[in-house]
Design a protein around this motif. Structure first.
Motif, PDB file in Angstrom:
ATOM      1  N   LEU A  27       0.834  -1.192   0.000  1.00 64.50           N
ATOM      2  CA  LEU A  27       0.000   0.000   0.000  1.00 64.50           C
ATOM      3  C   LEU A  27       0.871   1.244   0.000  1.00 64.50           C
ATOM      4  N   PRO A  28       0.433   2.314  -0.682  1.00 67.89           N
ATOM      5  CA  PRO A  28       1.147   3.587  -0.567  1.00 67.89           C
ATOM      6  C   PRO A  28       1.271   3.952   0.909  1.00 67.89           C
ATOM      7  N   LEU A  29       2.374   4.548   1.300  1.00 65.69           N
ATOM      8  CA  LEU A  29       2.688   4.745   2.712  1.00 65.69           C
ATOM      9  C   LEU A  29       1.589   5.494   3.470  1.00 65.69           C
ATOM     10  N   GLU A  30       1.025   6.503   2.868  1.00 63.09           N
ATOM     11  CA  GLU A  30      -0.016   7.288   3.531  1.00 63.09           C
ATOM     12  C   GLU A  30      -1.206   6.402   3.914  1.00 63.09           C
ATOM     13  N   LEU A  31      -1.626   5.558   2.980  1.00 60.10           N
ATOM     14  CA  LEU A  31      -2.717   4.634   3.268  1.00 60.10           C
ATOM     15  C   LEU A  31      -2.258   3.515   4.198  1.00 60.10           C
ATOM     16  N   GLY A  32      -1.056   3.052   3.968  1.00 59.64           N
ATOM     17  CA  GLY A  32      -0.534   1.944   4.744  1.00 59.64           C
ATOM     18  C   GLY A  32      -0.443   2.248   6.232  1.00 59.64           C
ATOM     19  N   ARG A  33      -0.081   3.474   6.576  1.00 55.96           N
ATOM     20  CA  ARG A  33       0.003   3.857   7.985  1.00 55.96           C
ATOM     21  C   ARG A  33      -1.360   3.768   8.664  1.00 55.96           C
ATOM     22  N   ARG A  34      -2.403   4.100   7.936  1.00 54.41           N
ATOM     23  CA  ARG A  34      -3.755   4.002   8.494  1.00 54.41           C
ATOM     24  C   ARG A  34      -4.179   2.538   8.626  1.00 54.41           C
ATOM     25  N   VAL A  35      -3.914   1.770   7.593  1.00 56.12           N
ATOM     26  CA  VAL A  35      -4.280   0.357   7.614  1.00 56.12           C
ATOM     27  C   VAL A  35      -3.535  -0.398   8.717  1.00 56.12           C
ATOM     28  N   ALA A  36      -2.292  -0.007   8.977  1.00 52.18           N
ATOM     29  CA  ALA A  36      -1.479  -0.691   9.986  1.00 52.18           C
ATOM     30  C   ALA A  36      -2.071  -0.569  11.385  1.00 52.18           C
ATOM     31  N   GLU A  37      -2.917   0.429  11.597  1.00 45.84           N
ATOM     32  CA  GLU A  37      -3.540   0.624  12.903  1.00 45.84           C
ATOM     33  C   GLU A  37      -4.796  -0.227  13.083  1.00 45.84           C
ATOM     34  N   GLU A  38      -5.228  -0.888  12.034  1.00 47.64           N
ATOM     35  CA  GLU A  38      -6.482  -1.651  12.062  1.00 47.64           C
ATOM     36  C   GLU A  38      -6.248  -3.115  12.437  1.00 47.64           C
ATOM     37  N   ASN A  39      -7.321  -3.757  12.845  1.00 47.00           N
ATOM     38  CA  ASN A  39      -7.278  -5.208  13.100  1.00 47.00           C
ATOM     39  C   ASN A  39      -7.587  -5.913  11.790  1.00 47.00           C
ATOM     40  N   LEU A  40      -6.555  -6.288  11.068  1.00 48.31           N
ATOM     41  CA  LEU A  40      -6.723  -6.863   9.739  1.00 48.31           C
ATOM     42  C   LEU A  40      -7.165  -8.324   9.764  1.00 48.31           C
ATOM     43  N   GLU A  41      -7.253  -8.911  10.942  1.00 47.01           N
ATOM     44  CA  GLU A  41      -7.812 -10.252  11.029  1.00 47.01           C
ATOM     45  C   GLU A  41      -9.333 -10.193  11.088  1.00 47.01           C
ATOM     46  N   VAL A  42      -9.851  -8.986  11.262  1.00 42.88           N
ATOM     47  CA  VAL A  42     -11.295  -8.775  11.320  1.00 42.88           C
ATOM     48  C   VAL A  42     -11.791  -7.933  10.146  1.00 42.88           C
ATOM     49  N   SER A  43     -11.036  -6.887   9.819  1.00 45.51           N
ATOM     50  CA  SER A  43     -11.473  -5.926   8.804  1.00 45.51           C
ATOM     51  C   SER A  43     -10.736  -6.140   7.485  1.00 45.51           C
ATOM     52  N   PRO A  44     -11.444  -6.498   6.402  1.00 47.82           N
ATOM     53  CA  PRO A  44     -10.812  -6.594   5.079  1.00 47.82           C
ATOM     54  C   PRO A  44     -10.358  -5.213   4.605  1.00 47.82           C
ATOM     55  N   ILE A  45      -9.262  -5.181   3.870  1.00 53.79           N
ATOM     56  CA  ILE A  45      -8.721  -3.905   3.393  1.00 53.79           C
ATOM     57  C   ILE A  45      -9.714  -3.189   2.484  1.00 53.79           C
ATOM     58  N   PHE A  46     -10.396  -3.929   1.605  1.00 57.14           N
ATOM     59  CA  PHE A  46     -11.386  -3.298   0.723  1.00 57.14           C
ATOM     60  C   PHE A  46     -12.470  -2.597   1.538  1.00 57.14           C
ATOM     61  N   SER A  47     -12.931  -3.236   2.598  1.00 56.54           N
ATOM     62  CA  SER A  47     -13.971  -2.641   3.439  1.00 56.54           C
ATOM     63  C   SER A  47     -13.462  -1.386   4.128  1.00 56.54           C
ATOM     64  N   LEU A  48     -12.214  -1.402   4.574  1.00 62.67           N
ATOM     65  CA  LEU A  48     -11.634  -0.215   5.190  1.00 62.67           C
ATOM     66  C   LEU A  48     -11.588   0.937   4.201  1.00 62.67           C
ATOM     67  N   PHE A  49     -11.130   0.652   2.995  1.00 55.80           N
ATOM     68  CA  PHE A  49     -11.075   1.688   1.964  1.00 55.80           C
ATOM     69  C   PHE A  49     -12.436   2.340   1.767  1.00 55.80           C
ATOM     70  N   GLU A  50     -13.433   1.519   1.524  1.00 58.40           N
ATOM     71  CA  GLU A  50     -14.741   2.035   1.105  1.00 58.40           C
ATOM     72  C   GLU A  50     -15.607   2.514   2.266  1.00 58.40           C
ATOM     73  N   ASP A  51     -15.611   1.774   3.365  1.00 53.92           N
ATOM     74  CA  ASP A  51     -16.541   2.085   4.448  1.00 53.92           C
ATOM     75  C   ASP A  51     -15.969   3.018   5.503  1.00 53.92           C
ATOM     76  N   LYS A  52     -14.653   3.047   5.649  1.00 54.26           N
ATOM     77  CA  LYS A  52     -14.051   3.869   6.706  1.00 54.26           C
ATOM     78  C   LYS A  52     -13.260   5.055   6.169  1.00 54.26           C
ATOM     79  N   TYR A  53     -12.550   4.848   5.049  1.00 54.88           N
ATOM     80  CA  TYR A  53     -11.705   5.913   4.526  1.00 54.88           C
ATOM     81  C   TYR A  53     -12.358   6.701   3.408  1.00 54.88           C
TER      82      TYR A  53
END
Length: 271
Positions: A173-199
């Protein structure tokens, strides 16, 4: 010297101990059909008919050799064929088990792993092995449209269907997005869902590259398969509706567990 299945001097008969009482299906040693093919058909019928249930342990090499009076080479050829057909799976240190059939997502739209599994009525889960910032190698940099060597976030995961490892993947992931994703629980939240529903990032399309490959040591360990086993290697670059690349993935699917289906419309030349 006469190999198994060859015509010539009569091979020794199967010892009584190799034929359990009530055994109805036997190897026909004078058949033109190779012994491994006969054994494959016998075991395949037992699986397809339900005599051997999904996740049931399959007899060991020695047990099959004794039951059918064949060599280890014949048994191994048969096991290899059953694995190719997705009828069994081999788990290191545990044994060989009847498979659950191949998972067959439809490749007709941009969807994530969780969405694919849910559409098939399967429970999806993930195991995160690592999240780190790395210098983008050439392939990653090209896909994310960043300079080579620029820092990007790398997520390493195993994806599971019904608690069985199906895919091993790297997400960049581009670093700006990656820093946000790194704070998430990725065993629960799919990256696609984070992009669309949270970001608030609307996803538009993706470029897929799919090819056959063999499992490296890392992939084999993650997917509990043998090194060199066939896998489906997929590269996917996902773009936002604005045309910006937001995710580059390298995914390795177990060849004995998944295949894709698609329906294509005819496009006439010149139309």
């Amino acid at each position: 010297m006469i190999s198994e299945g060859s015509h010539g001097a009569a091979p020794s008969r199967t010892p009584p101990a190799a034929r359990p009482e009530g055994e109805s299906t036997l190897i026909e040693r004078w058949s033109a059909v190779p012994l491994y093919q006969q054994l494959f058909e016998i075991l395949r019928e037992e699986i397809v008919s339900g005599r051997l249930k999904a996740d049931q342990r399959v007899a060991t090499e020695f047990e099959l050799m004794r039951r059918f009076g064949v060599s280890r080479t014949t048994v191994r050829q048969t096991i290899a064929r059953l694995r190719q057909e997705g009828l069994i799976s081999v788990h290191r240190g545990k044994g060989t088990f009847v498979g659950r059939g191949k998972i067959e997502p439809e490749l007709s739209a941009l969807t994530g792993f969780v969405e694919d599994m849910q559409a098939l009525g399967l429970t999806a889960s993930a195991k995160v092995l690592g999240v780190e910032n790395v210098k983008a190698p050439e392939r990653v940099a090209e896909s994310l449209a960043v300079p080579r060597g620029e820092l990007v976030t790398k997520v390493t995961r195993i994806r599971l269907a019904e608690a069985v490892p199906v895919s091993f993947e790297y997400s960049f992931l581009p670093l700006e997005l990656g820093r946000r994703v790194a704070e998430e629980n990725l065993e629960v939240s799919p990256i696609f869902s984070l992009f669309e529903d949270k970001y608030g990032i609307a996803l538009g399309e993706a470029l897929y590259r799919i090819e056959a490959a063999r499992a490296t040591r890392a992939v084999a360990l993650a997917l509990e398969i043998e090194r060199g086993a066939p896998v489906l290697a997929i590269e996917r670059t996902t773009y936002s509706t604005a045309g910006r690349p937001v995710d580059f993935e390298q995914m390795f699917y177990r060849g004995d567990r998944i295949r894709y289906s698609m329906r294509l419309k005819r496009r006439r030349p010149g139309a």
